[in-house]
Scaffold this motif. Sequence first.
Motif, PDB file in Angstrom:
ATOM      1  N   PRO A   1      53.469  23.876   5.851  1.00 33.51           N
ATOM      2  CA  PRO A   1      54.627  23.545   5.011  1.00 33.51           C
ATOM      3  C   PRO A   1      54.721  22.063   4.683  1.00 33.51           C
ATOM      4  N   LEU A   2      54.377  21.222   5.664  1.00 40.13           N
ATOM      5  CA  LEU A   2      54.433  19.788   5.423  1.00 40.13           C
ATOM      6  C   LEU A   2      53.414  19.373   4.357  1.00 40.13           C
ATOM      7  N   GLN A   3      52.214  19.936   4.418  1.00 46.14           N
ATOM      8  CA  GLN A   3      51.209  19.631   3.396  1.00 46.14           C
ATOM      9  C   GLN A   3      51.674  20.083   2.012  1.00 46.14           C
ATOM     10  N   CYS A   4      52.353  21.226   1.966  1.00 48.97           N
ATOM     11  CA  CYS A   4      52.887  21.698   0.685  1.00 48.97           C
ATOM     12  C   CYS A   4      53.984  20.772   0.181  1.00 48.97           C
ATOM     13  N   PHE A   5      54.855  20.319   1.073  1.00 51.16           N
ATOM     14  CA  PHE A   5      55.893  19.378   0.663  1.00 51.16           C
ATOM     15  C   PHE A   5      55.274  18.062   0.182  1.00 51.16           C
ATOM     16  N   ALA A   6      54.164  17.662   0.784  1.00 52.52           N
ATOM     17  CA  ALA A   6      53.486  16.454   0.321  1.00 52.52           C
ATOM     18  C   ALA A   6      52.971  16.635  -1.103  1.00 52.52           C
ATOM     19  N   LEU A   7      52.431  17.812  -1.407  1.00 52.82           N
ATOM     20  CA  LEU A   7      52.002  18.093  -2.781  1.00 52.82           C
ATOM     21  C   LEU A   7      53.188  18.061  -3.741  1.00 52.82           C
ATOM     22  N   LEU A   8      54.297  18.659  -3.334  1.00 51.56           N
ATOM     23  CA  LEU A   8      55.502  18.618  -4.159  1.00 51.56           C
ATOM     24  C   LEU A   8      55.984  17.180  -4.344  1.00 51.56           C
ATOM     25  N   SER A   9      55.848  16.371  -3.313  1.00 55.38           N
ATOM     26  CA  SER A   9      56.268  14.970  -3.408  1.00 55.38           C
ATOM     27  C   SER A   9      55.384  14.181  -4.353  1.00 55.38           C
ATOM     28  N   LEU A  10      54.101  14.549  -4.434  1.00 55.71           N
ATOM     29  CA  LEU A  10      53.219  13.906  -5.410  1.00 55.71           C
ATOM     30  C   LEU A  10      53.761  14.091  -6.824  1.00 55.71           C
ATOM     31  N   MET A  11      54.136  15.327  -7.151  1.00 54.35           N
ATOM     32  CA  MET A  11      54.687  15.599  -8.477  1.00 54.35           C
ATOM     33  C   MET A  11      56.051  14.940  -8.646  1.00 54.35           C
ATOM     34  N   MET A  12      56.833  14.917  -7.568  1.00 54.18           N
ATOM     35  CA  MET A  12      58.171  14.330  -7.646  1.00 54.18           C
ATOM     36  C   MET A  12      58.106  12.824  -7.854  1.00 54.18           C
ATOM     37  N   SER A  13      57.091  12.165  -7.300  1.00 54.06           N
ATOM     38  CA  SER A  13      56.984  10.714  -7.443  1.00 54.06           C
ATOM     39  C   SER A  13      56.885  10.304  -8.903  1.00 54.06           C
TER      40      SER A  13
ATOM     41  N   PHE B   1      66.333  22.419 -17.620  1.00 51.67           N
ATOM     42  CA  PHE B   1      65.030  22.372 -16.949  1.00 51.67           C
ATOM     43  C   PHE B   1      65.206  22.577 -15.442  1.00 51.67           C
ATOM     44  N   GLU B   2      66.156  21.884 -14.826  1.00 47.89           N
ATOM     45  CA  GLU B   2      66.396  22.046 -13.397  1.00 47.89           C
ATOM     46  C   GLU B   2      66.843  23.461 -13.067  1.00 47.89           C
ATOM     47  N   LEU B   3      67.598  24.075 -13.972  1.00 48.90           N
ATOM     48  CA  LEU B   3      68.005  25.463 -13.759  1.00 48.90           C
ATOM     49  C   LEU B   3      66.792  26.379 -13.696  1.00 48.90           C
ATOM     50  N   SER B   4      65.813  26.154 -14.564  1.00 48.94           N
ATOM     51  CA  SER B   4      64.576  26.948 -14.552  1.00 48.94           C
ATOM     52  C   SER B   4      63.821  26.764 -13.241  1.00 48.94           C
ATOM     53  N   VAL B   5      63.738  25.508 -12.780  1.00 49.87           N
ATOM     54  CA  VAL B   5      63.055  25.222 -11.511  1.00 49.87           C
ATOM     55  C   VAL B   5      63.761  25.915 -10.357  1.00 49.87           C
ATOM     56  N   SER B   6      65.084  25.808 -10.337  1.00 49.25           N
ATOM     57  CA  SER B   6      65.851  26.377  -9.232  1.00 49.25           C
ATOM     58  C   SER B   6      65.764  27.900  -9.209  1.00 49.25           C
ATOM     59  N   LEU B   7      65.912  28.530 -10.359  1.00 50.12           N
ATOM     60  CA  LEU B   7      65.858  29.997 -10.414  1.00 50.12           C
ATOM     61  C   LEU B   7      64.484  30.518 -10.012  1.00 50.12           C
ATOM     62  N   SER B   8      63.435  29.841 -10.457  1.00 46.99           N
ATOM     63  CA  SER B   8      62.088  30.289 -10.091  1.00 46.99           C
ATOM     64  C   SER B   8      61.858  30.162  -8.588  1.00 46.99           C
ATOM     65  N   GLY B   9      62.347  29.073  -7.974  1.00 48.50           N
ATOM     66  CA  GLY B   9      62.218  28.921  -6.533  1.00 48.50           C
ATOM     67  C   GLY B   9      63.041  29.942  -5.774  1.00 48.50           C
ATOM     68  N   PHE B  10      64.233  30.223  -6.268  1.00 45.78           N
ATOM     69  CA  PHE B  10      65.110  31.227  -5.663  1.00 45.78           C
ATOM     70  C   PHE B  10      64.416  32.592  -5.646  1.00 45.78           C
ATOM     71  N   ILE B  11      63.819  32.963  -6.777  1.00 46.51           N
ATOM     72  CA  ILE B  11      63.122  34.248  -6.878  1.00 46.51           C
ATOM     73  C   ILE B  11      61.908  34.285  -5.950  1.00 46.51           C
TER      74      ILE B  11
ATOM     75  N   ILE C   1      52.947  26.219  -6.525  1.00 46.19           N
ATOM     76  CA  ILE C   1      52.374  26.753  -7.771  1.00 46.19           C
ATOM     77  C   ILE C   1      53.411  26.704  -8.901  1.00 46.19           C
ATOM     78  N   LEU C   2      54.643  27.104  -8.603  1.00 47.84           N
ATOM     79  CA  LEU C   2      55.695  27.083  -9.625  1.00 47.84           C
ATOM     80  C   LEU C   2      55.964  25.664 -10.117  1.00 47.84           C
ATOM     81  N   SER C   3      56.015  24.715  -9.210  1.00 46.98           N
ATOM     82  CA  SER C   3      56.270  23.323  -9.605  1.00 46.98           C
ATOM     83  C   SER C   3      55.140  22.774 -10.463  1.00 46.98           C
ATOM     84  N   ALA C   4      53.897  23.124 -10.107  1.00 47.70           N
ATOM     85  CA  ALA C   4      52.752  22.673 -10.894  1.00 47.70           C
ATOM     86  C   ALA C   4      52.784  23.250 -12.309  1.00 47.70           C
ATOM     87  N   CYS C   5      53.288  24.469 -12.451  1.00 42.92           N
ATOM     88  CA  CYS C   5      53.370  25.094 -13.779  1.00 42.92           C
ATOM     89  C   CYS C   5      54.493  24.497 -14.627  1.00 42.92           C
ATOM     90  N   LEU C   6      55.584  24.053 -13.986  1.00 40.48           N
ATOM     91  CA  LEU C   6      56.732  23.547 -14.730  1.00 40.48           C
ATOM     92  C   LEU C   6      56.666  22.046 -14.990  1.00 40.48           C
TER      93      LEU C   6
END
Length: 496
Positions: free
Chosen positions: A337-349, A370-380, A399-404
């Motif tokens: 999970p930490l490695q995945c959060f690091a990948l998400l942080s790369l995109m967030m930076s 846009f944030e609504l789309s991100v949130s709903l996709s993560g929720f699902i 994967i969802l974050s990389a696509c959006l």
Amino acid sequence: MQKGETTAELHTHVSQGRGRLALAGVFWSFVNIMVSNGLTVVVFLVTSMLLQPADFGAVALATSIVVWVMTLVPLPLGDAIIQRKDLRPQHLDSAFWLTMTIAVGFFFALVAIAPFAAEWTNLQILELILPVLALRILFVSLGNIPAALINRKMAFKQVALRTTLGNGLGAISCLVLVLQGYAIWALIWAQVVTALVGCCVAYWSAGWRPGFAISRRAITDLRGFTLYTMGGRLIEPTKINQILLGILAGPAVLGIFFFARRICEILQEVTIGTLLPVTRVLFASMQTEEERRRDAFLLSSFAAASAALPLFVGFIMVAPTAIPYVFGAKWIAAIYPLQCFALLSLMMSIGVMQASLVRFSGHAGWWFWFELSVSLSGFIAILYFANEGLNSIMTALVILSACLWPVATAKTLRVLNMPLRTYVFEALRPALISASMMAISLFALREMGPPMYGYTLLLAQFAVAVPTYVGMMFLVGGDRLDLIREVVRRRIATTA
């Protein structure tokens, strides 16, 4: 605003010396982050060694509930005050009293529902900690408007003082409680003390006190930006994801999720956290200056990517070694999970610079959707993969974050009227190349180097990663570094 001062000029956006103020802002933000996060790291290390994942999960669930309820308070009125060009005393007073009225209502609502939340989640400790943690809502709301005025004036030294004192005293109170054997309560009271001290310092620094120039028209002026920003915070993925995980998977899984996310949050604060407070004010003041705004965005994106990419790429590589030796074997499940959060942080930076630009350039509505789309996709994704385990959930979120992410990038380029090639070549290319070479070097050390374990391996990885990245950055990003050096030189010359 001092008593008797009513002119709009007192709160106009800074128009002269913005580059100098922005550079000073980065410096003070860096000082603030280093001091605050030094204490945060100590607290995190101590509490993670003493608490089990389930204890972390209980605190994370309570925090997520309070933070989510806080999104129903119109705190984004502070951002609207930063963004608005024509600011009058009626805007400040109306925003303050509306915020406080709603904050007080939600504070008492949380106190009332705490027993039911404890019974519903089978976590009896929530009945005790929710009312205490809800005090954050009152203190954050009290300090919201003066904090916005400090940021609007680009008085970043006062911003740094506010957050450093708040975080520092919060960390000290936390460590005192930990030493007395109250580890869970330490995490709770640290958040409350931080909010209280930040509120007090905001009033002292801003020199403003609320009056009673309340106007419905003033709220109408601030309404559009505020509602879209509130909507974005209401659906912010992290808050919803933590609450959902706590309900579906239990406190132990949520504790692993919170532990991994918190480490990456600390790393984010050390890197992009130094730039974010500065860039949102800078972009708000440049709404009609297209060329200067474009240059500011490219330089800030280069700085963010250069700081964040090596840190998170390196952390992905060394996490399997670092986590068990630093935090203990009970946190091994947090490595992936930490490695995945690091990948998400790369995109967030990179994404946080895009968010600041789009929102503070008059497109807050687009960013909300846009944030609504991100949130709903993560929720699902969490609902769908809840039975598959946390690792599957984290893979889906990446994967969802990389696509959006390309969607946000396309909007950013339209706002700037800039081609993709310019963005990638000037802002991202040096960091991408340098971080890639660093990753290759770390992989070669692991696969072809001598057998090493524990701290010996960590030190070897550090010794390989730092010179590789720095050398490559000077090689492929020397022109951007020269530009930053020139800005610094001019800043020194003007203050000498």
